[in-house]
Design an enzyme around this catalytic site. Sequence first.
Site, PDB file in Angstrom:
ATOM      1  N   GLU A 273      50.822 -80.708   2.145  1.00  0.00           N
ATOM      2  CA  GLU A 273      49.396 -80.793   1.815  1.00  0.00           C
ATOM      3  C   GLU A 273      48.582 -80.602   3.096  1.00  0.00           C
ATOM      4  OE1 GLU A 273      50.062 -83.958  -1.876  1.00  0.00           O
ATOM      5  OE2 GLU A 273      49.690 -84.694   0.161  1.00  0.00           O
TER       6      GLU A 273
ATOM      7  N   GLU B 299      54.751 -82.043  -6.900  1.00  0.00           N
ATOM      8  CA  GLU B 299      54.612 -83.500  -6.980  1.00  0.00           C
ATOM      9  C   GLU B 299      53.707 -83.812  -8.160  1.00  0.00           C
ATOM     10  OE1 GLU B 299      53.078 -85.306  -3.442  1.00  0.00           O
ATOM     11  OE2 GLU B 299      54.476 -84.253  -2.097  1.00  0.00           O
TER      12      GLU B 299
END
Length: 714
Positions: free
Chosen positions: A194, A327
């Site tokens: 991320e 995720e």
Amino acid sequence: MKTRITTIFCLLLMIGMQTSAQGFESATDAVKNMGVGWNLGNTLDANRQSVTDITDDQYWGQQGLESETCWGQPETTRELIHMMKEAGFGAIRIPVTWYNHMNAEAEVDGEWMVRVKQVVDYVIDEGLYCIINVHHDTGADSFDDDGNLSGYHWLKASLDNYSHNGLRYAALWGQIALTFRDYGEKLLFEGFNEMLDDNSCWNYPTWSSESDYNEEAAKDAYQAINFYNKLFVETVRFTGGNNAERNLIINPYAAASGGEWGNNKHPQEPLETLELPEDPGHLIVEVHSYPSITSGISSAKSGLDWTFGNLKAKIIDRLNVPLIVGEWGTSNVDNGSDYVERRETMIAFCDYFVKKAMEYDIATFYWMGLSDGQYRSQLVFNQPDLAETITKAYHGDDFEGKYPAAETPTGGVIFEGEKQLEWGEAINVGPEFFADLANTSTLEVTYVQNYADLDEDNQYGMLQFWYNDWSTMIDVIAEGDTFNGDFVPSDVYGTESGTEHTTVFSFDANTFKNFKTKGLLFQGHGILVKKVVLNAVKEDPNPGGDEEVFWEGDAVLDWGDGLQLIIPAEKFAAYGKGVKLGLYYTLDFEDYNMIQLFYGDWKSNPSFIIEGKEYEKEYTPSTVHDLNNGDDGMSELTFSEAVYKEVSEKGIALQGHGLRLKKVTLASGSGDTAIQGVVKAERNDGVIYNLAGQRVTNPTKGIYIKNGKKFVIK
């Protein structure tokens, strides 16, 4: 340094371009074939920093192999991966953090690479798909309460960062790619996790509010994301061998899955600006998704319908590329409260998520949970019903997976043997241990002060207590004193290394309530633990004697837009002037949290007393009880005789902001309040500790603990 990195990178490429690849399946086929996946989280990605300055050579390579367990997870075993396969998972994503295992010239420590390879082999040997990545080298920077940097991530979504770190990033991926060059098609690489801008903004660059949006800064961030993705793909391809056709995964800014907030369309930009590097059929895009389910399953399903439809339009169709959700879970997946408090909704949500993703040929990787902490060592699921839901949603209701479950504990011996505590070597007590227990239950630890053979700077013993998700270091009560997060036996007992103790630890009511969703762990240094016993006291269904539940539910407090609860005067009059008003809630705020009381006529405000302190009109639960966002809390309010007189005539109106009210009780003053009277221990040893509980001899900038109190060096 840049010259040396360039040399290393060029050598890697020369070595790598000597062989060609076998014929690998396409990215589309890989996504279809990998089935349903799981993240081996908080293990190889776990990391800690004592140096936050990237220009300091000591920022790099701060940890050894012990980093794998520094967030409380045990070392990963082959048997754990086999258990996940038998449950029906077809793919494992292995997040890996690298900065703490490489030097400033991007040379990865050989022992670390061997350990990463070993865990990858566990997955590949089971016939499962495996993803490895560059994980917490990206992410949100952290700051202490005074604004000092306490955690820094070296990869940023900015062109300036790309200019300074692009070669280092390429050299890192060159080494990873060469190490795994001969692996088959079931191993996939993910460029980065991320990646955020210089301000650590989630959702989209420069985000804090619509009015603060900076178009030029956002363009800079999106361009950097595309540059880093392109560099990742080119670097891996240049290493040759099977990497020439290996399926590779790229992420948009923040791995964001898009959204629309009223008129604010900026959350769509990470998807809309993502560019696909040139590559013949072997690229996959990854996003992450953690929606809230607190508004119920219908709302959650509606949100998922929109999200998956939007992902198809913005990524799958626009770029003609397959997609995975690398995720996913609920917004409370890390603290476990959704599983404990709204399990039926969570089960339904997970079933729907997997099935909806399958409609779009999207593969999913659940974020952690399922088997967590000590349960991974025991080779059991602590959330077996959730694991079964996820795998059967993919394989069908007739699928016969194996879901070995932890036995429901009732207290007793948690650990017995010998375990030397060194930072990161934690003993976990899961939330299920506390489910039906009263807050008068205690934790009894038998241990030996064991540090005489350590070097001079480390000759001390300490225990340190945290919630099981590492979110907060908690206070403990022992020997009649309160200790703020850490407990030093030599200070308490005046004893030296080699001395054995049995210490009984207890906790205040709010902390114990949070154990029921978060669990407890303790770590330390210079302590040899021999036995841990949970002295369980079953919860009394009527702890206050003459008590009633006036209201129970799950309602948002948001001033006039949320719940405004009226408690009639006759309710207070029935309990007399010693009446106790119990408020049970979960903090859920982005800006602040507050509970405010009016008399029932809404014309003026009563004062009230919490734990012996008087408050006027309102209070902030997070401050009064030292709670964090997501924590459960309980406040017990009493009233002076003068205020009670008015309350018994007018009643009370309650409102607030930034929390969800769960229960309101009324009890007489004769019952046990369950609030324990303690005296704070004053430790004047003068020793300085960092926030990891480690002794510091020459502290630099940052936040530290001395004599039981935090202080800041700027």
